[in-house]
Design a protein around this motif. Structure first.
Motif, PDB file in Angstrom:
ATOM      1  N   ASP A 294      95.259  28.909 -31.123  1.00  0.00           N
ATOM      2  CA  ASP A 294      94.845  27.534 -31.253  1.00  0.00           C
ATOM      3  C   ASP A 294      93.440  27.676 -32.168  1.00  0.00           C
ATOM      4  N   SER A 295      92.926  28.947 -32.590  1.00  0.00           N
ATOM      5  CA  SER A 295      91.829  29.023 -33.291  1.00  0.00           C
ATOM      6  C   SER A 295      91.972  30.363 -34.287  1.00  0.00           C
ATOM      7  N   CYS A 296      91.239  30.731 -35.274  1.00  0.00           N
ATOM      8  CA  CYS A 296      91.264  31.891 -36.058  1.00  0.00           C
ATOM      9  C   CYS A 296      91.195  33.070 -35.183  1.00  0.00           C
ATOM     10  N   GLN A 297      91.947  34.421 -35.351  1.00  0.00           N
ATOM     11  CA  GLN A 297      91.790  35.364 -34.438  1.00  0.00           C
ATOM     12  C   GLN A 297      90.625  36.104 -35.136  1.00  0.00           C
ATOM     13  N   TYR A 298      89.796  35.672 -35.987  1.00  0.00           N
ATOM     14  CA  TYR A 298      88.918  36.555 -36.613  1.00  0.00           C
ATOM     15  C   TYR A 298      87.632  35.909 -36.618  1.00  0.00           C
ATOM     16  N   CYS A 299      87.456  34.516 -36.959  1.00  0.00           N
ATOM     17  CA  CYS A 299      86.282  33.749 -36.824  1.00  0.00           C
ATOM     18  C   CYS A 299      86.192  32.895 -35.686  1.00  0.00           C
ATOM     19  N   SER A 300      87.257  32.715 -34.983  1.00  0.00           N
ATOM     20  CA  SER A 300      87.379  31.877 -33.940  1.00  0.00           C
ATOM     21  C   SER A 300      87.246  30.431 -34.270  1.00  0.00           C
ATOM     22  N   VAL A 307      91.862  19.919 -30.663  1.00  0.00           N
ATOM     23  CA  VAL A 307      90.638  18.976 -30.701  1.00  0.00           C
ATOM     24  C   VAL A 307      89.497  19.326 -29.741  1.00  0.00           C
ATOM     25  N   ARG A 308      89.637  19.943 -28.808  1.00  0.00           N
ATOM     26  CA  ARG A 308      88.392  19.902 -27.668  1.00  0.00           C
ATOM     27  C   ARG A 308      87.595  20.929 -28.339  1.00  0.00           C
ATOM     28  N   ALA A 309      88.187  22.163 -28.886  1.00  0.00           N
ATOM     29  CA  ALA A 309      87.206  22.973 -29.791  1.00  0.00           C
ATOM     30  C   ALA A 309      86.441  22.583 -30.929  1.00  0.00           C
ATOM     31  N   MET A 310      87.161  21.476 -31.570  1.00  0.00           N
ATOM     32  CA  MET A 310      86.655  20.815 -32.695  1.00  0.00           C
ATOM     33  C   MET A 310      85.370  20.059 -32.279  1.00  0.00           C
ATOM     34  N   ILE A 311      85.463  19.197 -31.029  1.00  0.00           N
ATOM     35  CA  ILE A 311      84.316  18.814 -30.588  1.00  0.00           C
ATOM     36  C   ILE A 311      83.202  19.575 -30.225  1.00  0.00           C
ATOM     37  N   ASN A 312      83.423  20.444 -29.485  1.00  0.00           N
ATOM     38  CA  ASN A 312      82.651  21.468 -28.905  1.00  0.00           C
ATOM     39  C   ASN A 312      81.801  22.043 -30.027  1.00  0.00           C
ATOM     40  N   GLN A 313      82.570  22.546 -31.045  1.00  0.00           N
ATOM     41  CA  GLN A 313      81.835  23.357 -32.099  1.00  0.00           C
ATOM     42  C   GLN A 313      81.460  22.392 -33.367  1.00  0.00           C
ATOM     43  N   LYS A 314      81.677  20.908 -33.103  1.00  0.00           N
ATOM     44  CA  LYS A 314      81.416  19.930 -34.087  1.00  0.00           C
ATOM     45  C   LYS A 314      81.827  20.043 -35.427  1.00  0.00           C
ATOM     46  N   GLN A 315      83.252  20.485 -35.648  1.00  0.00           N
ATOM     47  CA  GLN A 315      83.459  20.622 -37.024  1.00  0.00           C
ATOM     48  C   GLN A 315      85.035  20.357 -37.117  1.00  0.00           C
ATOM     49  N   LEU A 316      85.232  20.218 -38.391  1.00  0.00           N
ATOM     50  CA  LEU A 316      86.854  19.677 -38.607  1.00  0.00           C
ATOM     51  C   LEU A 316      87.862  21.092 -38.430  1.00  0.00           C
ATOM     52  N   GLY A 317      88.944  20.491 -37.921  1.00  0.00           N
ATOM     53  CA  GLY A 317      89.903  21.709 -37.742  1.00  0.00           C
ATOM     54  C   GLY A 317      90.558  22.314 -39.170  1.00  0.00           C
ATOM     55  N   LEU A 318      90.825  23.496 -38.952  1.00  0.00           N
ATOM     56  CA  LEU A 318      91.390  24.118 -40.025  1.00  0.00           C
ATOM     57  C   LEU A 318      93.066  24.204 -40.052  1.00  0.00           C
ATOM     58  N   GLY A 327     100.369  40.000 -39.077  1.00  0.00           N
ATOM     59  CA  GLY A 327     100.913  38.646 -38.244  1.00  0.00           C
ATOM     60  C   GLY A 327     100.075  37.732 -37.559  1.00  0.00           C
ATOM     61  N   LYS A 328      98.765  38.232 -37.832  1.00  0.00           N
ATOM     62  CA  LYS A 328      97.781  37.592 -36.892  1.00  0.00           C
ATOM     63  C   LYS A 328      97.634  35.918 -37.720  1.00  0.00           C
ATOM     64  N   ALA A 329      97.279  34.962 -36.583  1.00  0.00           N
ATOM     65  CA  ALA A 329      97.113  33.884 -37.033  1.00  0.00           C
ATOM     66  C   ALA A 329      95.459  33.543 -37.662  1.00  0.00           C
ATOM     67  N   VAL A 330      95.477  33.064 -38.921  1.00  0.00           N
ATOM     68  CA  VAL A 330      93.902  33.220 -39.449  1.00  0.00           C
ATOM     69  C   VAL A 330      93.815  32.094 -40.180  1.00  0.00           C
ATOM     70  N   CYS A 331      92.797  31.815 -40.711  1.00  0.00           N
ATOM     71  CA  CYS A 331      92.243  30.431 -41.356  1.00  0.00           C
ATOM     72  C   CYS A 331      91.998  30.936 -42.819  1.00  0.00           C
ATOM     73  N   ASP A 332      91.936  30.098 -43.906  1.00  0.00           N
ATOM     74  CA  ASP A 332      92.117  30.375 -45.197  1.00  0.00           C
ATOM     75  C   ASP A 332      91.226  31.181 -45.671  1.00  0.00           C
ATOM     76  N   SER A 333      89.786  31.069 -45.086  1.00  0.00           N
ATOM     77  CA  SER A 333      88.579  31.869 -45.571  1.00  0.00           C
ATOM     78  C   SER A 333      88.898  33.405 -45.304  1.00  0.00           C
ATOM     79  N   CYS A 334      89.450  33.512 -43.959  1.00  0.00           N
ATOM     80  CA  CYS A 334      89.652  34.865 -43.490  1.00  0.00           C
ATOM     81  C   CYS A 334      90.947  35.501 -44.286  1.00  0.00           C
ATOM     82  N   SER A 335      91.700  34.695 -44.920  1.00  0.00           N
ATOM     83  CA  SER A 335      92.841  35.339 -45.430  1.00  0.00           C
ATOM     84  C   SER A 335      92.988  35.160 -46.942  1.00  0.00           C
ATOM     85  N   ALA A 336      92.042  35.178 -47.725  1.00  0.00           N
ATOM     86  CA  ALA A 336      91.873  34.884 -49.169  1.00  0.00           C
ATOM     87  C   ALA A 336      92.456  35.984 -49.941  1.00  0.00           C
ATOM     88  N   ARG A 337      92.671  37.066 -49.576  1.00  0.00           N
ATOM     89  CA  ARG A 337      93.141  38.094 -50.263  1.00  0.00           C
ATOM     90  C   ARG A 337      94.700  37.681 -50.624  1.00  0.00           C
TER      91      ARG A 337
END
Length: 414
Positions: A294-300, A307-318, A327-337
């Motif tokens: 449900d979240s990036c396995q590097y930056c969380s 939705v719950r984590a988006m509200i708690n962290q006050k940021q848009l989902g990625l 094979g890890k689930a990551v966001c774009d910033s943590c997998s830019a290479r």
């Protein structure tokens, strides 16, 4: 899995694909206005058999000037859609659009076809046929979702199995009597055959679209599958662990495969007009399973459905991505290479996480990332092919309805 596939870039952004050694184009056979469904090399390249949607079976013989001219033009009651030829017995099996399967014997001089038997096998277009002389079986698949097999001695139906979608490809292991059937949903069904019928063994799931072609290595007990998802997969059937790895070298639907166990090479043809020669003697790594989170396995940071984590962290989902190496689930910033990983079958640059990119060893950087495939541009989208590496001949069919005859000895000798 939805992989992002881009051309592999060398220095200066120049695409790195073609080899310096190229096949030589020997001849072209034009079939204007008629779609050619399949071809077969006969007589060590002296003749070529083709089937097309004008209901014809043609045998093209090579003349003294190197050009091919038709010596046989045999018309059928319905367009032929698939074929299988056995050189030892000169047995030709043809599947037709109306569901019928026809058995022929090709004359020794290849100037005539002798009709032997019809099999009323299916209720829809026959998409694949196979003749096993060892068992005297004729195997067939169709868009009616059924696999069935008949005795070529009695003509009787021995058994059948209904798959989950239109059947699209077939391969048979004569030593163990196992048949593999690919379908339009991306599933490969493995069946055990005997004279009393067939039994489901297992299903192989990995492709996301139609499995259009299959090839079998009986020695290594490996199955090769090509799909409309642009991917070739290698399944370790004999290992019993269900291990599989991908070969990512095409940017179009993979339509045909040929495996040569003696030379340890796999040839794939696709609608991107490329022929790829895969080195199957190389050590390859199994493709990792993609993690779900449900979240990036590097930056969380949360993904857009969390939705719950988006509200708690006050940021848009990625958006969720996956590293092709771990094979890890990551966001774009943590997998830019981006990098190619030939040992895992990724000949193009693919997404990797920062950790995997940084931990690539010097050996992987220099030698381990050298291409394990040879690319050749066929100059037309390949829909079917026939390969005989013993004589160094390859025949391709394209969407332009042109049959091309290639001398591939330069690649084999490289």
């Amino acid at each position: 899995m939805a992989a992002e596939i881009k051309p592999m870039a060398g220095s200066g952004g120049i695409q790195k694909a073609l080899t310096s050694e190229k096949p030589n184009l020997l001849a072209k056979i034009d079939s204007p206005g008629h779609e050619v469904h399949a071809v077969q090399i006969l007589s060590e390249g002296k003749s070529i058999l083709s089937i097309s949607d004008d209901k014809s079976v043609r045998v093209w013989q090579r003349r003294a000037n190197g050009q091919f001219w038709p010596s046989v033009c045999h018309y059928l009651p319905s367009p032929p859609t698939s074929l299988h030829y056995t050189a030892a017995s000169r047995t030709l099996i043809l599947g037709l659009h109306n569901g019928t399967v026809m058995e022929f014997e090709v004359a020794v001089d290849e100037n005539s076809l002798n009709h032997l038997r019809d099999y009323l096998s299916h209720q829809g277009r026959v998409t694949g046929v196979y003749f096993s002389g060892q068992h005297s079986w004729m195997l067939s698949i169709s868009r009616d979702k059924f696999f069935c097999f008949h005795s070529t001695t009695t003509g009787h139906r021995l058994g059948g199995y209904e798959c989950g979608g239109w059947c699209s490809s077939i391969e048979f292991d004569s030593l163990t009597s196992h048949v593999f059937v690919g379908d339009y949903t991306g599933v490969i069904t493995m069946l055990k055959l005997d004279s009393g019928g067939c039994t489901l063994v297992t299903t192989l799931r990995g492709h996301t679209h139609c499995v259009d072609c299959l090839a079998w290595d009986g020695g290594m007990q490996q199955l090769f599958s090509g799909s409309h998802d642009y991917c070739v997969m290698v399944w370790d059937v004999g290992g019993g662990k269900g291990a599989a790895y991908e070969l990512q070298g095409h940017t179009g639907k993979v339509r045909c495969l040929h495996h040569n166990p003696e030379r340890k090479v796999l040839v794939s043809g696709a609608e991107d007009s490329m022929l790829v020669w895969w080195d199957m003697a190389a050590t390859r790594l199994v493709t990792p399973e993609w993690s779900e989170s449900d979240s990036c396995q590097y930056c969380s940071r949360p993904f857009y459905w969390n939705v719950r984590a988006m509200i708690n962290q006050k940021q848009l989902g990625l958006r969720q991505h996956h590293c092709r190496k771990c094979g890890k689930a990551v966001c774009d910033s943590c997998s830019a290479r981006r990098t190619n990983i030939p040992a895992m079958g990724f000949e193009f640059n693919v997404r990797v996480c920062e950790k995997c990119y940084e931990t690539i060893s010097d050996r992987e950087t220099e030698a381990g990332r050298e291409s394990l495939a040879v690319f050749h541009e066929a100059k037309h989208p390949v829909t079917a092919m026939s390969v005989d590496l013993d004589i160094g001949t390859l025949v391709t069919v394209g969407t332009d309805n042109i049959i091309k005859v290639w001398d591939v000895k330069p690649i084999l000798n490289n």
